[in-house]
Design a protein around this motif. Structure first.
Motif, PDB file in Angstrom:
ATOM      1  N   ILE A   1       0.863  -1.176   0.000  1.00 21.32           N
ATOM      2  CA  ILE A   1       0.000   0.000   0.000  1.00 21.32           C
ATOM      3  C   ILE A   1       0.901   1.228   0.000  1.00 21.32           C
ATOM      4  O   ILE A   1       1.889   1.284   0.729  1.00 21.32           O
ATOM      5  N   ILE A   2       0.544   2.217  -0.806  1.00 20.72           N
ATOM      6  CA  ILE A   2       1.294   3.470  -0.829  1.00 20.72           C
ATOM      7  C   ILE A   2       0.330   4.613  -0.512  1.00 20.72           C
ATOM      8  O   ILE A   2      -0.772   4.683  -1.055  1.00 20.72           O
ATOM      9  N   TYR A   3       0.737   5.460   0.438  1.00 23.60           N
ATOM     10  CA  TYR A   3      -0.031   6.665   0.774  1.00 23.60           C
ATOM     11  C   TYR A   3       0.677   7.845   0.139  1.00 23.60           C
ATOM     12  O   TYR A   3       1.893   7.998   0.269  1.00 23.60           O
ATOM     13  N   LEU A   4      -0.073   8.688  -0.536  1.00 27.05           N
ATOM     14  CA  LEU A   4       0.499   9.837  -1.228  1.00 27.05           C
ATOM     15  C   LEU A   4      -0.042  11.134  -0.651  1.00 27.05           C
ATOM     16  O   LEU A   4      -1.241  11.379  -0.686  1.00 27.05           O
ATOM     17  N   ASP A   5       0.856  11.966  -0.129  1.00 27.44           N
ATOM     18  CA  ASP A   5       0.417  13.301   0.263  1.00 27.44           C
ATOM     19  C   ASP A   5       0.444  14.173  -0.993  1.00 27.44           C
ATOM     20  O   ASP A   5       0.875  13.738  -2.064  1.00 27.44           O
ATOM     21  N   THR A   6      -0.030  15.389  -0.882  1.00 23.73           N
ATOM     22  CA  THR A   6      -0.171  16.253  -2.050  1.00 23.73           C
ATOM     23  C   THR A   6       1.161  16.518  -2.734  1.00 23.73           C
ATOM     24  O   THR A   6       1.250  16.478  -3.963  1.00 23.73           O
ATOM     25  N   SER A   7       2.207  16.763  -1.966  1.00 21.36           N
ATOM     26  CA  SER A   7       3.501  17.080  -2.579  1.00 21.36           C
ATOM     27  C   SER A   7       4.031  15.911  -3.403  1.00 21.36           C
ATOM     28  O   SER A   7       4.700  16.114  -4.414  1.00 21.36           O
ATOM     29  N   ALA A   8       3.733  14.685  -2.993  1.00 19.65           N
ATOM     30  CA  ALA A   8       4.128  13.521  -3.780  1.00 19.65           C
ATOM     31  C   ALA A   8       3.207  13.338  -4.974  1.00 19.65           C
ATOM     32  O   ALA A   8       3.662  13.056  -6.090  1.00 19.65           O
ATOM     33  N   LEU A   9       1.924  13.510  -4.764  1.00 23.15           N
ATOM     34  CA  LEU A   9       0.947  13.254  -5.820  1.00 23.15           C
ATOM     35  C   LEU A   9       1.086  14.217  -6.994  1.00 23.15           C
ATOM     36  O   LEU A   9       0.819  13.844  -8.139  1.00 23.15           O
ATOM     37  N   VAL A  10       1.525  15.430  -6.748  1.00 22.90           N
ATOM     38  CA  VAL A  10       1.735  16.390  -7.839  1.00 22.90           C
ATOM     39  C   VAL A  10       2.681  15.791  -8.876  1.00 22.90           C
ATOM     40  O   VAL A  10       2.505  15.991 -10.081  1.00 22.90           O
ATOM     41  N   LYS A  11       3.656  15.024  -8.425  1.00 29.15           N
ATOM     42  CA  LYS A  11       4.636  14.422  -9.330  1.00 29.15           C
ATOM     43  C   LYS A  11       4.003  13.439 -10.315  1.00 29.15           C
ATOM     44  O   LYS A  11       4.589  13.123 -11.334  1.00 29.15           O
ATOM     45  N   ARG A  12       2.835  12.946 -10.018  1.00 28.95           N
ATOM     46  CA  ARG A  12       2.138  12.045 -10.943  1.00 28.95           C
ATOM     47  C   ARG A  12       1.586  12.808 -12.141  1.00 28.95           C
ATOM     48  O   ARG A  12       1.442  12.262 -13.229  1.00 28.95           O
ATOM     49  N   TYR A  13       1.269  14.071 -11.969  1.00 25.26           N
ATOM     50  CA  TYR A  13       0.604  14.854 -13.013  1.00 25.26           C
ATOM     51  C   TYR A  13       1.482  15.934 -13.638  1.00 25.26           C
ATOM     52  O   TYR A  13       1.185  16.387 -14.738  1.00 25.26           O
ATOM     53  N   ILE A  14       2.509  16.348 -12.929  1.00 27.99           N
ATOM     54  CA  ILE A  14       3.446  17.349 -13.424  1.00 27.99           C
ATOM     55  C   ILE A  14       4.837  16.727 -13.389  1.00 27.99           C
ATOM     56  O   ILE A  14       5.294  16.292 -12.327  1.00 27.99           O
ATOM     57  N   GLN A  15       5.502  16.686 -14.534  1.00 27.14           N
ATOM     58  CA  GLN A  15       6.828  16.077 -14.577  1.00 27.14           C
ATOM     59  C   GLN A  15       7.830  16.953 -13.833  1.00 27.14           C
ATOM     60  O   GLN A  15       8.021  18.115 -14.161  1.00 27.14           O
ATOM     61  N   GLU A  16       8.425  16.357 -12.802  1.00 26.68           N
ATOM     62  CA  GLU A  16       9.453  17.025 -12.020  1.00 26.68           C
ATOM     63  C   GLU A  16      10.352  15.960 -11.420  1.00 26.68           C
ATOM     64  O   GLU A  16      10.123  14.759 -11.620  1.00 26.68           O
ATOM     65  N   LEU A  17      11.354  16.376 -10.714  1.00 28.74           N
ATOM     66  CA  LEU A  17      12.277  15.447 -10.085  1.00 28.74           C
ATOM     67  C   LEU A  17      11.503  14.460  -9.212  1.00 28.74           C
ATOM     68  O   LEU A  17      10.709  14.875  -8.371  1.00 28.74           O
ATOM     69  N   GLY A  18      11.683  13.181  -9.456  1.00 29.19           N
ATOM     70  CA  GLY A  18      10.999  12.155  -8.680  1.00 29.19           C
ATOM     71  C   GLY A  18       9.749  11.593  -9.337  1.00 29.19           C
ATOM     72  O   GLY A  18       9.182  10.618  -8.838  1.00 29.19           O
ATOM     73  N   SER A  19       9.318  12.162 -10.442  1.00 27.23           N
ATOM     74  CA  SER A  19       8.094  11.688 -11.109  1.00 27.23           C
ATOM     75  C   SER A  19       8.222  10.246 -11.582  1.00 27.23           C
ATOM     76  O   SER A  19       7.288   9.452 -11.428  1.00 27.23           O
ATOM     77  N   LYS A  20       9.359   9.906 -12.160  1.00 30.64           N
ATOM     78  CA  LYS A  20       9.560   8.546 -12.668  1.00 30.64           C
ATOM     79  C   LYS A  20       9.519   7.533 -11.525  1.00 30.64           C
ATOM     80  O   LYS A  20       8.856   6.501 -11.624  1.00 30.64           O
TER      81      LYS A  20
END
Length: 74
Positions: free
Chosen positions: A3-22
């Motif tokens: 199970i993975i919990y995503l806070d907002t700062s992590a979840l942004v990386k799913r929709y906006i390409q930035e360091l850590g998105s991959k």
């Protein structure tokens, strides 16, 4: 089962390409379940608006990210 919990700062990386998105995409794909808090929805909308104000992405890119997020958010 993972199970993975995503806070907002992590979840942004799913929709906006930035360091850590991959890496985030790999973690989400490997997880059996992913989740976040209800407060994430308004925080994500604010994050997309901030990213546009800071001119990191265009308004059109932010709108596409918003639409993708809204499709994924239950």
């Amino acid at each position: 089962m993972s199970i993975i919990y995503l806070d907002t700062s992590a979840l942004v990386k799913r929709y906006i390409q930035e360091l850590g998105s991959k890496e985030l995409a790999e973690w989400i794909n490997a997880a059996s379940f992913s989740g976040t808090a209800t407060i994430t929805y308004p925080e994500m909308m604010a994050a997309f608006a901030k990213i546009v104000r800071m001119e990191w992405i265009s308004t059109a890119e932010a709108e596409l990210a918003r639409e993708q997020f809204q499709e994924d958010f239950p």
